[in-house]
Design a protein around this motif. Structure first.
Motif, PDB file in Angstrom:
ATOM      1  N   LYS A  98       0.823  -1.207   0.000  1.00  0.00           N
ATOM      2  CA  LYS A  98       0.000   0.000   0.000  1.00  0.00           C
ATOM      3  C   LYS A  98       0.861   1.263   0.000  1.00  0.00           C
ATOM      4  CE  LYS A  98      -4.132  -1.850   0.130  1.00  0.00           C
ATOM      5  NZ  LYS A  98      -5.130  -1.604  -0.934  1.00  0.00           N
ATOM      6  N   ALA A  99       1.977   1.212   0.713  1.00  0.00           N
ATOM      7  CA  ALA A  99       2.856   2.390   0.743  1.00  0.00           C
ATOM      8  C   ALA A  99       3.473   2.642  -0.630  1.00  0.00           C
ATOM      9  CB  ALA A  99       3.950   2.182   1.788  1.00  0.00           C
ATOM     10  N   LEU A 100       3.849   1.582  -1.329  1.00  0.00           N
ATOM     11  CA  LEU A 100       4.399   1.736  -2.681  1.00  0.00           C
ATOM     12  C   LEU A 100       3.356   2.288  -3.641  1.00  0.00           C
ATOM     13  CD1 LEU A 100       6.507  -1.537  -2.991  1.00  0.00           C
ATOM     14  CD2 LEU A 100       7.356   0.806  -2.701  1.00  0.00           C
ATOM     15  N   GLU A 101       2.105   1.967  -3.412  1.00  0.00           N
ATOM     16  CA  GLU A 101       1.029   2.490  -4.256  1.00  0.00           C
ATOM     17  C   GLU A 101       0.665   3.917  -3.892  1.00  0.00           C
ATOM     18  OE1 GLU A 101      -2.084  -0.266  -3.574  1.00  0.00           O
ATOM     19  OE2 GLU A 101      -1.202  -1.866  -4.794  1.00  0.00           O
ATOM     20  N   GLY A 102       1.254   4.448  -2.828  1.00  0.00           N
ATOM     21  CA  GLY A 102       0.965   5.812  -2.396  1.00  0.00           C
ATOM     22  C   GLY A 102      -0.225   5.920  -1.466  1.00  0.00           C
ATOM     23  N   ASN A 103      -0.784   4.794  -1.097  1.00  0.00           N
ATOM     24  CA  ASN A 103      -1.937   4.788  -0.185  1.00  0.00           C
ATOM     25  C   ASN A 103      -1.417   4.664   1.240  1.00  0.00           C
ATOM     26  OD1 ASN A 103      -4.398   4.528   1.083  1.00  0.00           O
ATOM     27  ND2 ASN A 103      -5.211   3.007  -0.358  1.00  0.00           N
TER      28      ASN A 103
END
Length: 404
Positions: A271-276
């Motif tokens: 999720k962090a890599l997706e910007g979420n």
């Protein structure tokens, strides 16, 4: 020559004064009735209703002996029927005997046993309660009654009637509070009914009242897990390991928690890599609850909080991460693993902490809080004096503060 009429035991006997008399049994009943407070309050000392007469010399006509012999015969017949597994017949015999002598404890006990043999638990319980009322200090009768409640509860439990079973087990436990299996069955009913909070209260009460054991702490941990109280589950497991470092049940449950935390950590990274970042933080919150002594989890959550500009929470998590890395983490020894706290992890924690101080200072600077920004930068410089950008930021903040 006319023969004199025969006189039965029910015929009245004429005393010398011409007043009729009663056989011994009726005379006894009359005497008891006259001793009643109600009768005395109405008739006082009046003897106008008293029928007296001479006592018979024939023992076979005495009412008390007639009843006693009949009760004995019925009792023996009932016991004989019990020995032949004729329990219904035994119940009939004991019932007739109790009708004649209701205050004989053994009759109630034997009838209760006859009812128990045909699995008529309610009637057996009633019979034993009668015996208990006649002799409240008789422990053997009380203990047998508790066992019947337990047996009734087990049959109800096997039929899926958990509410009724809980009532029976609870009564058994009240009669025998020293027998823990009775209380365990109550706990089984509560869990079968989904009343996990009540189950947890019961286990907590045992831990507070009795000697603490690893098994009880593991049971408490499982209930916490069922209620999704993961951090409390971890705390109970820690108590179990203190009492039994090699407890296999605690080890298995702890491995489940660590696996759940690992999965949540991976999801948070995705999720962090997706910007979420918000969803990533939510998953890391769950991961930290599952593994509250994993330093890398606090480090990653602190990083997410810094990026979300929740600087106070980020600083708190990063400090915890460094403390845990220095102490070696939670249950590494219990799981047979090496220490998680390494020099690289501590260094990363220091770096993230400095970045958090810097970002926090920049945030304060943008809002005109120059003094607070300078204090934060000074704190960061104490840890990393080789970072020139920190000095530049502090100098810019001081210049703005003076010009303001």
């Amino acid at each position: 020559m006319d023969s004199a009429p025969l006189r039965t035991t029910s015929d009245s006997v004429k005393p010398d004064n011409g007043s009729p008399s009663l056989p011994p049994l009726e005379a006894q009943h009359q005497e008891k009735a006259e001793q009643s407070p109600t009768v005395q309050s109405i008739f006082g000392s009046s003897s106008i209703f008293r029928i007296t007469g001479p006592k018979t010399d024939r023992p076979d006509l005495r009412g008390d002996l007639i009843i006693k012999n009949r009760v004995k015969s019925l009792h023996n017949s009932g016991l004989d029927a019990m020995s032949k597994s004729e329990f219904e017949k035994a119940v009939i015999c004991f019932t007739k005997a109790i009708t004649l002598q209701p205050n004989q404890i053994q009759l109630h006990v034997d009838m209760g046993e006859a009812y128990l043999q045909v699995c008529d638990f309610n009637s057996a319980i009633h019979s034993y309660w009668q015996a208990c009322h006649l002799d409240p200090e008789n422990k053997s009768v009380l203990y047998r009654l508790a066992f019947i409640y337990y047996l009734q509860g087990q049959c109800l439990f096997d039929r899926g009637m958990f509410v009724d079973a809980l009532g029976s087990f609870t009564k058994a436990a009240e009669l025998r509070p020293d027998v823990r299996p009775f209380q365990y069955r109550s706990l089984a009913c509560l869990t079968a009914l989904g009343r996990y909070s009540d189950s947890l209260k019961l286990v907590t009460k045992w831990l507070e009242a009795d000697e603490q054991t690893a098994d009880l702490f593991v049971l408490k941990a499982r209930l916490h897990k069922q209620l999704n109280q993961v951090s409390l589950c971890h705390h109970s497991l820690k108590s179990a390991f203190q009492l039994s470092p090699a407890c296999p049940e605690a080890r298995g449950l702890l491995l489940q928690l660590r696996e759940a935390g690992r999965v949540l950590r991976q999801q948070a990274g995705t999720k962090a890599l997706e910007g979420n970042l918000h969803d990533a933080l939510l998953r890391m919150n769950s991961a930290v609850q599952a593994c509250p002594e994993e330093a890398p989890y606090y480090l990653f959550r602190g990083t997410l909080q810094r990026r979300l500009k929740d600087f106070s929470a980020a600083i708190k998590d990063l400090v915890v991460a460094m403390e845990l890395s220095e102490s070696g983490g939670g249950h590494a020894d219990a799981l047979g693993e090496g220490e998680e706290g390494t020099a690289a992890l501590q260094e990363e924690g220091h770096t993230q902490l400095v970045l958090t101080y810097n970002d926090f200072a920049v945030h304060c600077f943008s809002r005109g809080l120059y003094k607070e920004a300078a204090m934060l930068l000074s704190r960061a410089i104490e840890d990393h004096r080789n970072e020139s950008a920190l000095f530049i930021n502090r100098g810019a903040g001081g210049l703005e503060f003076c010009s303001g």
